[in-house]
Design a protein around this motif. Structure first.
Motif, PDB file in Angstrom:
ATOM      1  N   HIS A  38       0.784  -1.234   0.000  1.00 32.95           N
ATOM      2  CA  HIS A  38       0.000   0.000   0.000  1.00 32.95           C
ATOM      3  C   HIS A  38       0.822   1.294   0.000  1.00 32.95           C
ATOM      4  CE1 HIS A  38      -3.656  -2.303   0.478  1.00 32.95           C
ATOM      5  NE2 HIS A  38      -3.136  -2.931   1.525  1.00 32.95           N
ATOM      6  N   GLU A  39       2.066   1.230   0.431  1.00 32.23           N
ATOM      7  CA  GLU A  39       2.867   2.454   0.456  1.00 32.23           C
ATOM      8  C   GLU A  39       3.980   2.433  -0.594  1.00 32.23           C
ATOM      9  OE1 GLU A  39       4.165   3.524   4.381  1.00 32.23           O
ATOM     10  OE2 GLU A  39       2.234   3.043   5.297  1.00 32.23           O
ATOM     11  N   MET A  40       4.608   1.271  -0.786  1.00 30.93           N
ATOM     12  CA  MET A  40       5.645   1.163  -1.814  1.00 30.93           C
ATOM     13  C   MET A  40       5.049   0.721  -3.154  1.00 30.93           C
ATOM     14  SD  MET A  40       8.670  -0.593   0.526  1.00 30.93           S
ATOM     15  CE  MET A  40       9.967  -0.433  -0.712  1.00 30.93           C
ATOM     16  N   HIS A  41       3.773   0.296  -3.104  1.00 31.76           N
ATOM     17  CA  HIS A  41       3.039  -0.115  -4.306  1.00 31.76           C
ATOM     18  C   HIS A  41       3.819  -1.162  -5.110  1.00 31.76           C
ATOM     19  CE1 HIS A  41       0.376   3.193  -3.371  1.00 31.76           C
ATOM     20  NE2 HIS A  41       1.405   4.010  -3.364  1.00 31.76           N
ATOM     21  N   ASP A  42       4.319  -2.162  -4.390  1.00 34.12           N
ATOM     22  CA  ASP A  42       5.148  -3.186  -5.009  1.00 34.12           C
ATOM     23  C   ASP A  42       4.703  -4.572  -4.517  1.00 34.12           C
ATOM     24  OD1 ASP A  42       7.152  -4.773  -6.069  1.00 34.12           O
ATOM     25  OD2 ASP A  42       8.760  -3.352  -5.627  1.00 34.12           O
ATOM     26  N   PRO A  43       3.616  -5.107  -5.099  1.00 36.46           N
ATOM     27  CA  PRO A  43       3.123  -6.421  -4.669  1.00 36.46           C
ATOM     28  C   PRO A  43       4.130  -7.547  -4.884  1.00 36.46           C
ATOM     29  CG  PRO A  43       2.010  -5.701  -6.668  1.00 36.46           C
ATOM     30  CD  PRO A  43       2.777  -4.527  -6.163  1.00 36.46           C
ATOM     31  N   SER A  44       5.017  -7.394  -5.868  1.00 34.15           N
ATOM     32  CA  SER A  44       6.034  -8.413  -6.101  1.00 34.15           C
ATOM     33  C   SER A  44       7.017  -8.461  -4.934  1.00 34.15           C
ATOM     34  CB  SER A  44       6.788  -8.123  -7.405  1.00 34.15           C
ATOM     35  OG  SER A  44       7.781  -9.112  -7.645  1.00 34.15           O
ATOM     36  N   LEU A  45       7.378  -7.295  -4.411  1.00 31.69           N
ATOM     37  CA  LEU A  45       8.251  -7.224  -3.236  1.00 31.69           C
ATOM     38  C   LEU A  45       7.549  -7.830  -2.028  1.00 31.69           C
ATOM     39  CD1 LEU A  45      10.781  -6.205  -1.703  1.00 31.69           C
ATOM     40  CD2 LEU A  45       9.583  -4.013  -1.409  1.00 31.69           C
ATOM     41  N   ALA A  46       6.266  -7.516  -1.885  1.00 33.64           N
ATOM     42  CA  ALA A  46       5.489  -8.073  -0.765  1.00 33.64           C
ATOM     43  C   ALA A  46       5.447  -9.595  -0.852  1.00 33.64           C
ATOM     44  CB  ALA A  46       4.073  -7.505  -0.779  1.00 33.64           C
ATOM     45  N   LEU A  47       5.263 -10.118  -2.068  1.00 34.70           N
ATOM     46  CA  LEU A  47       5.216 -11.573  -2.250  1.00 34.70           C
ATOM     47  C   LEU A  47       6.559 -12.205  -1.915  1.00 34.70           C
ATOM     48  CD1 LEU A  47       3.873 -14.183  -3.128  1.00 34.70           C
ATOM     49  CD2 LEU A  47       4.427 -13.611  -5.506  1.00 34.70           C
ATOM     50  N   TYR A  48       7.642 -11.592  -2.389  1.00 34.19           N
ATOM     51  CA  TYR A  48       8.966 -12.144  -2.100  1.00 34.19           C
ATOM     52  C   TYR A  48       9.229 -12.130  -0.593  1.00 34.19           C
ATOM     53  CZ  TYR A  48      13.882 -13.287  -2.460  1.00 34.19           C
ATOM     54  OH  TYR A  48      15.087 -13.933  -2.336  1.00 34.19           O
ATOM     55  N   PHE A  49       8.900 -11.041   0.045  1.00 35.59           N
ATOM     56  CA  PHE A  49       9.079 -10.871   1.490  1.00 35.59           C
ATOM     57  C   PHE A  49       8.265 -11.926   2.252  1.00 35.59           C
ATOM     58  CE2 PHE A  49       7.301  -8.843   5.378  1.00 35.59           C
ATOM     59  CZ  PHE A  49       8.472  -8.647   6.101  1.00 35.59           C
ATOM     60  N   GLY A  50       6.983 -12.026   1.955  1.00 41.67           N
ATOM     61  CA  GLY A  50       6.114 -12.937   2.677  1.00 41.67           C
ATOM     62  C   GLY A  50       6.389 -14.398   2.376  1.00 41.67           C
ATOM     63  N   LEU A  51       6.625 -14.708   1.099  1.00 38.29           N
ATOM     64  CA  LEU A  51       6.846 -16.097   0.705  1.00 38.29           C
ATOM     65  C   LEU A  51       8.175 -16.618   1.251  1.00 38.29           C
ATOM     66  CD1 LEU A  51       5.617 -18.435  -0.909  1.00 38.29           C
ATOM     67  CD2 LEU A  51       6.899 -17.627  -2.903  1.00 38.29           C
ATOM     68  N   SER A  52       9.199 -15.769   1.277  1.00 37.58           N
ATOM     69  CA  SER A  52      10.507 -16.186   1.794  1.00 37.58           C
ATOM     70  C   SER A  52      10.427 -16.541   3.273  1.00 37.58           C
ATOM     71  CB  SER A  52      11.546 -15.076   1.588  1.00 37.58           C
ATOM     72  OG  SER A  52      11.761 -14.838   0.214  1.00 37.58           O
ATOM     73  N   ILE A  53       9.537 -15.870   3.991  1.00 39.62           N
ATOM     74  CA  ILE A  53       9.336 -16.182   5.401  1.00 39.62           C
ATOM     75  C   ILE A  53       8.532 -17.469   5.545  1.00 39.62           C
ATOM     76  CG2 ILE A  53       8.206 -15.405   7.532  1.00 39.62           C
ATOM     77  CD1 ILE A  53       8.813 -12.523   6.631  1.00 39.62           C
ATOM     78  N   GLU A  54       7.495 -17.629   4.740  1.00 36.74           N
ATOM     79  CA  GLU A  54       6.623 -18.805   4.839  1.00 36.74           C
ATOM     80  C   GLU A  54       7.327 -20.092   4.423  1.00 36.74           C
ATOM     81  OE1 GLU A  54       2.822 -19.313   5.397  1.00 36.74           O
ATOM     82  OE2 GLU A  54       3.659 -17.889   6.801  1.00 36.74           O
ATOM     83  N   ASP A  55       8.031 -20.066   3.290  1.00 38.54           N
ATOM     84  CA  ASP A  55       8.609 -21.318   2.781  1.00 38.54           C
ATOM     85  C   ASP A  55      10.055 -21.541   3.234  1.00 38.54           C
ATOM     86  OD1 ASP A  55      10.294 -19.831   1.101  1.00 38.54           O
ATOM     87  OD2 ASP A  55       9.052 -20.116  -0.677  1.00 38.54           O
ATOM     88  N   ILE A  56      10.621 -20.575   3.973  1.00 35.58           N
ATOM     89  CA  ILE A  56      11.987 -20.643   4.524  1.00 35.58           C
ATOM     90  C   ILE A  56      12.999 -21.213   3.528  1.00 35.58           C
ATOM     91  CG2 ILE A  56      11.464 -20.618   6.983  1.00 35.58           C
ATOM     92  CD1 ILE A  56      11.305 -23.565   7.076  1.00 35.58           C
TER      93      ILE A  56
END
Length: 289
Positions: free
Chosen positions: A103-121
């Protein structure tokens, strides 16, 4: 490292078999002889780390291992062994990171990389090779989750992964809807890694992580230097906070649970209390009370 192992074999003028057909003490003597001989022909060499890791890797494939953190030449001892095991983000920092990226950086790809890297370790090199069509979405008792097997090049085998955070699942489905096949992240095996690292460090800074200092004493600023790998640490802690057993977390990305505990998620008494698994702090109720 094949070239490093070849250098060992060529210097000693021996067959690779000597590193799995002999006793441990004999192998260690071969290593000592190598360092002495190699130093004579390469006086400028300062470290044999690559060569020793290559020998350790070859021996490990043949069932011969050395425990990390020991004092001998082959132990893989590091001055910082285990000191970064508490690198992690809190639940609120993860939430803020996802919100800010979208919502602030307007970068869903960054959000996905950030969140997925934490989830799938997964390690960064494995994450970059992920394909959009490798995920399988499933449902268990009304809760949706995703399954994927990710090949880890360091350990040379696939590990089963599970993604359960609804926010990450939504980002993942949105990405797959746009591009259902091919690599999940743009540029795949050859990304602009510096650009992504800069974006991640910017995100870390905005959720309260210091990414500017050099670190204290001999320690590095992990978030600054190990920008990607810090998310793997965070994921290990997150799954532990969720109540997953160490053995189950290890099965998602580590060969040995002891490495996971020592290097990634050393548990404190406070964390045990917060999870409610400390029997002294949260004893089982007695029937009738």
């Amino acid at each position: 490292n094949l070239s490093a192992f070849k250098a060992v074999i060529d210097t000693l003028k021996v067959s690779p078999c000597v590193f799995h057909e002999n006793k441990v003490e004999d192998i260690e003597q071969f290593v000592t002889n190598f360092t002495l001989q190699y130093k004579k022909s390469h006086p400028s060499v300062k470290s044999f780390r690559r060569h020793i890791l290559a020998i350790r890797s070859f021996c490990a494939k043949n069932g011969i291992t050395w425990s990390r953190g020991g004092s001998d030449l082959m132990s893989g001892k590091k001055d910082n062994f285990g000191v970064y095991s508490n690198v992690q983000l809190t639940d609120s920092q993860i939430t803020n990171g996802l919100r800010i990226a979208v919502h602030e950086m307007h970068d869903p790809s960054l959000a996905l990389y950030f969140g997925l890297s934490i989830e799938d370790i997964a390690r960064a090199s494995s994450q970059r090779a992920l394909r959009a069509d490798s995920f399988r979405f499933k449902n268990f008792e009304g809760s949706e989750y995703a399954r994927v097997d990710i090949y880890e090049t360091k350990t040379e085998k696939p590990f089963p992964k599970i993604i359960i955070d609804p926010r990450v699942l939504n980002l993942l489905k949105q990405r797959i809807a746009v591009k259902p096949t091919g690599l999940l992240f743009e540029n795949g095996h050859a990304p602009s890694e510096n650009e992504l690292a800069i974006k991640l460090r910017t995100l870390y800074q905005r959720i309260g992580i210091d990414v500017t200092s050099k670190g204290e004493g001999n320690l590095i600023n992990y978030w600054k230097v190990k920008t990607f790998h810090a998310l793997r640490h965070t994921g290990a802690h997150l799954w532990h906070r969720r109540g997953a057993k160490v053995e189950d977390i290890s099965a998602m990305g580590w060969d040995d649970p002891s490495t996971l505990v020592k290097c990634y998620m050393k548990t404190s008494i406070d964390e045990m209390f917060q999870r409610g698994i400390c029997m002294e702090c949260n004893p089982p109720k007695i029937e009738g009370e």
